[in-house]
Design a protein around this motif. Structure first.
Motif, PDB file in Angstrom:
ATOM      1  N   PRO A   1       0.770  -1.185   0.081  1.00 32.54           N
ATOM      2  CA  PRO A   1       0.011   0.033  -0.101  1.00 32.54           C
ATOM      3  C   PRO A   1       0.770   1.140   0.089  1.00 32.54           C
ATOM      4  O   PRO A   1       1.895   1.371   0.691  1.00 32.54           O
ATOM      5  CB  PRO A   1      -0.808  -0.048   1.099  1.00 32.54           C
ATOM      6  CG  PRO A   1       0.022  -1.072   2.054  1.00 32.54           C
ATOM      7  CD  PRO A   1       0.840  -1.814   1.380  1.00 32.54           C
ATOM      8  N   ASP A   2       0.377   2.335  -0.564  1.00 34.62           N
ATOM      9  CA  ASP A   2       1.080   3.634  -0.700  1.00 34.62           C
ATOM     10  C   ASP A   2       1.203   4.124   0.891  1.00 34.62           C
ATOM     11  O   ASP A   2       0.343   3.865   1.723  1.00 34.62           O
ATOM     12  CB  ASP A   2       0.476   4.863  -1.268  1.00 34.62           C
ATOM     13  CG  ASP A   2       0.320   4.267  -2.941  1.00 34.62           C
ATOM     14  OD1 ASP A   2       1.342   3.711  -3.427  1.00 34.62           O
ATOM     15  OD2 ASP A   2      -0.418   4.753  -3.716  1.00 34.62           O
ATOM     16  N   PRO A   3       2.384   4.787   1.142  1.00 36.95           N
ATOM     17  CA  PRO A   3       2.640   5.161   2.562  1.00 36.95           C
ATOM     18  C   PRO A   3       1.502   6.270   2.849  1.00 36.95           C
ATOM     19  O   PRO A   3       0.871   7.124   1.978  1.00 36.95           O
ATOM     20  CB  PRO A   3       3.920   5.735   2.524  1.00 36.95           C
ATOM     21  CG  PRO A   3       4.201   6.124   1.201  1.00 36.95           C
ATOM     22  CD  PRO A   3       3.342   5.246   0.258  1.00 36.95           C
ATOM     23  N   GLN A   4       1.173   6.571   4.107  1.00 33.74           N
ATOM     24  CA  GLN A   4       0.140   7.761   4.559  1.00 33.74           C
ATOM     25  C   GLN A   4       0.943   8.270   5.652  1.00 33.74           C
ATOM     26  O   GLN A   4       1.404   7.620   6.746  1.00 33.74           O
ATOM     27  CB  GLN A   4      -1.065   7.093   5.013  1.00 33.74           C
ATOM     28  CG  GLN A   4      -1.827   6.170   4.224  1.00 33.74           C
ATOM     29  CD  GLN A   4      -2.277   7.223   3.111  1.00 33.74           C
ATOM     30  OE1 GLN A   4      -2.516   8.127   3.057  1.00 33.74           O
ATOM     31  NE2 GLN A   4      -2.402   6.406   1.690  1.00 33.74           N
ATOM     32  N   PRO A   5       1.311   9.674   5.363  1.00 33.92           N
ATOM     33  CA  PRO A   5       0.832  10.325   4.399  1.00 33.92           C
ATOM     34  C   PRO A   5       1.577  10.298   2.976  1.00 33.92           C
ATOM     35  O   PRO A   5       1.245  10.214   1.852  1.00 33.92           O
ATOM     36  CB  PRO A   5       0.617  11.910   4.432  1.00 33.92           C
ATOM     37  CG  PRO A   5       1.722  11.891   5.784  1.00 33.92           C
ATOM     38  CD  PRO A   5       1.858  10.602   6.470  1.00 33.92           C
TER      39      PRO A   5
END
Length: 465
Positions: free
Chosen positions: A245-249
C-alpha cells in the motif's frame, strides 16, 4: 543564482523555483545539456542524450507555465533514466552495443510515473552489461568514471545515474537495484540511493524480475529528494505479482517525522565473506556513534547471511540467460555466468533456499529497527582494475566487494545508502541503513536525522565546478 548552483540545486527546490516562475524548464534543460556536452566525454555517464526530445518537452512545459497554475509535483525538473529501462522511441541497449538500435515502443511503468510527475527526461545513463556488475564498463561504450576522481569507477550497475547526478548533469536520477546497483553507485559517488521494499515499485509492463530481488528506485542529492521520487514511482500497476500500500501520508512527510528511541544494530563484518576495510569500517562506526548521540539504542550484532551466498548466486546468474542475448556478443564474465546457469529445477530450488534464509534474516528485525552496514566492503576500484583477471576471479572479487548489499535484495527489505565523508583518494565514504520490510518511512526519518547532523550537500566534485 548562477548556472552551476542551479545545476546542483535539489530537485524539490528546482520544482519550487519553476512554480514561482524564477526559472523555466527550458532554461534548466539547456543548463544540463550544456554540462552534459562538456563533461560527459570525460565521465561516460550517459549512453544516449535525448537533447532534441528534452528541449521540445521543456519548451512545451515553459509555454504551459505561462497559463497554468495546477502543476504536477516535479513539473519541468530534468531527470535521467537508466539504460536498463524502456523509454518509448529511444534506444535501450542494456549495456550491449549489439542493441544500439533497439528502439522500444513503450515506456516502463516507472517512466510513465516519472513523466506524469512532470519531469523532463534528459537521456539514458550508463550501466554495466545487463546490469550484472558493480562497475559500468561495458564493451563498446566509454567506461563510466567517478566525478570525484576519474581514475575510479562510479560503481554499477546504476553507475551512470550516480555519476551524472554527482557531477551536476541531472537534478535527480532513476536507477535499479538487484544486488546493490543503486546503493553501490550512490556510495561511490556520494549521493543518496534508496532500494525500496519488494512490491513498492512496479516492474510493469514486464513481469517479476529474478524472483523479486530487483527493483527500481531513486538516486538524489538529498534524502528529501529521494523520498519524493520514491513517492512518485511507488504504486500498483494492474497485474503486478506483489505490491505494498502507498504510505500515509507520504515518504516525503517522513523527513519531517519526529523519531523516538530506535533499536540500532550494526556490523562491519559480513560472514562468511569478509570485513570492511578501514575506510568503510570508519564510516559505520562514525554513523553509529552519531546515532547514539541522537538518542538511539545501539548494539553491535548482525544476522547470519552465510546461507544466502550460494542460492543468491544461482538466482543472479540466471538473469543472464533470461535476457536472451547470444553468448557470442556478451562480455566474458556474462558468458561465464551464462555457462554456469543450471536447470529450471535448480533455479527453483535456489529460490526456495534463498527465501528460507531470508525468513531467518527478517526475524532478526523483530528486535531491531535499523541495521547499519557498510555499502561495499572496500573503497571503489580503479576503472579497468579487474580487466586482466579471469571471469572466475572477477566474479569472486565482485561477490567479496558487494557482500553487504544482496541480503536486502533476497529478503525484499528496504535499504538506503548515505554519504558520510571522504577517503584519502578524495572518494566518498558511505553507509547503508537496512530497515524492516515495508518500513521505508523509518529509514527516511533516520537518514534525515543523519543528514542534518552531518550535512554533505555543499560538497561538489572539483571537475564539476
Amino acid at each position: 543564482m548562477n548556472e552551476t548552483d542551479l545545476a546542483f540545486t535539489p530537485a524539490l527546490e528546482l520544482a519550487q523555483l519553476i512554480r514561482r516562475r524564477e526559472v523555466s524548464p527550458l532554461e534548466l534543460v539547456n543548463i544540463y545539456l550544456e554540462r552534459i556536452e562538456r563533461l560527459n566525454p570525460q565521465l561516460g555517464s550517459y549512453f544516449t542524450v535525448m537533447a532534441d526530445l528534452a528541449i521540445a518537452d521543456a519548451q512545451a512545459k515553459t509555454e504551459i507555465l505561462a497559463t497554468t497554475r495546477e502543476l504536477p509535483a516535479f513539473f519541468g525538473v530534468p531527470i535521467s533514466i537508466k539504460d536498463l529501462n524502456a523509454v518509448a522511441g529511444v534506444p535501450c541497449t542494456y549495456g550491449n552495443p549489439a542493441l544500439l538500435n533497439n528502439i522500444l515502443n513503450y515506456d516502463d511503468g516507472v517512466v510513465t510515473q516519472i513523466k506524469q510527475a512532470g519531469f523532463v527526461l534528459l537521456g539514458k545513463t550508463a550501466t554495466s552489461e545487463l546490469g550484472s556488475f558493480p562497475y559500468s564498463e561495458p564493451t563498446g561504450f566509454p567506461p563510466a568514471r567517478n566525478p570525484w576522481n576519474l581514475d575510479y569507477t562510479p560503481g554499477g550497475s546504476s553507475g551512470g545515474a550516480a555519476a551524472s547526478l554527482a557531477a551536476g548533469l541531472c537534478a535527480i536520477a532513476q536507477g535499479s537495484d538487484g544486488g546493490g546497483s543503486i546503493r553501490g553507485p550512490a556510495a561511490c559517488c556520494g549521493v543518496v540511493g534508496i532500494k525500496p521494499s519488494r512490491g513498492r515499485v512496479t516492474n510493469a509492463p514486464v513481469g517479476d524480475r529474478l524472483s523479486g530481488i530487483a527493483t527500481n528506485g531513486p538516486l538524489a542529492r538529498t534524502v528529501a529528494d529521494a523520498a519524493a521520487l520514491l513517492d512518485t514511482i511507488s504504486g500498483y500497476f494492474p497485474g503486478d505479482p506483489y505490491w505494498l500500500p502507498d504510505p500515509q501520508p507520504s515518504f516525503l512527510a517522513a523527513t519531517q517525522k519526529q523519531l523516538g528511541e530506535l533499536r540500532i544494530a550494526f556490523s562491519t563484518i559480513i560472514p562468511p565473506l569478509g570485513e570492511a576495510d578501514a575506510n568503510c569500517e570508519q564510516g559505520v562506526l562514525q554513523t553509529v556513534k552519531l546515532l547514539e548521540q541522537l538518542g538511539h539504542q545501539v548494539e553491535e550484532k548482525c544476522p547470519d547471511f552465510s546461507g544466502l551466498v550460494e542460492p543468491f548466486q544461482i538466482v543472479w546468474q540466471a538473469g543472464v540467460g533470461a535476457a536472451g542475448i547470444p553468448a557470442e556478443v556478451l562480455q566474458p564474465v556474462n558468458r561465464f555466468l551464462l555457462a554456469r546457469s543450471g536447470s529450471a529445477a535448480e533455479y527453483l530450488q535456489a529460490v526456495a533456499q534463498m527465501q528460507m534464509v531470508a525468513r531467518q534474516i527478517v526475524a532478526f528485525f523483530n528486535n531491531v529497527d535499523v541495521l547499519v552496514l557498510p555499502v561495499y566492503l572496500h573503497s571503489p576500484i580503479r576503472v579497468g582494475e579487474w580487466a586482466s583477471l579471469s571471469p572466475e576471479e572477477t566474479f569472486q572479487n565482485i561477490i567479496n566487494w558487494v557482500a553487504p548489499c544482496p541480503p536486502a535484495n533476497a529478503t525484499g527489505q528496504p535499504a538506503i545508502a548515505l554519504p558520510v565523508g571522504f577517503d584519502s583518494n578524495g572518494l566518498p565514504i558511505s553507509v547503508q541503513l537496512v530497515g524492516k520490510p515495508g518500513a521505508e518511512e523509518t529509514l527516511i526519518s533516520v537518514a534525515t536525522q543523519l543528514e542534518a547532523a552531518n550535512p554533505w550537500l555543499q560538497h561538489r566534485p572539483a571537475l564539476a565546478t
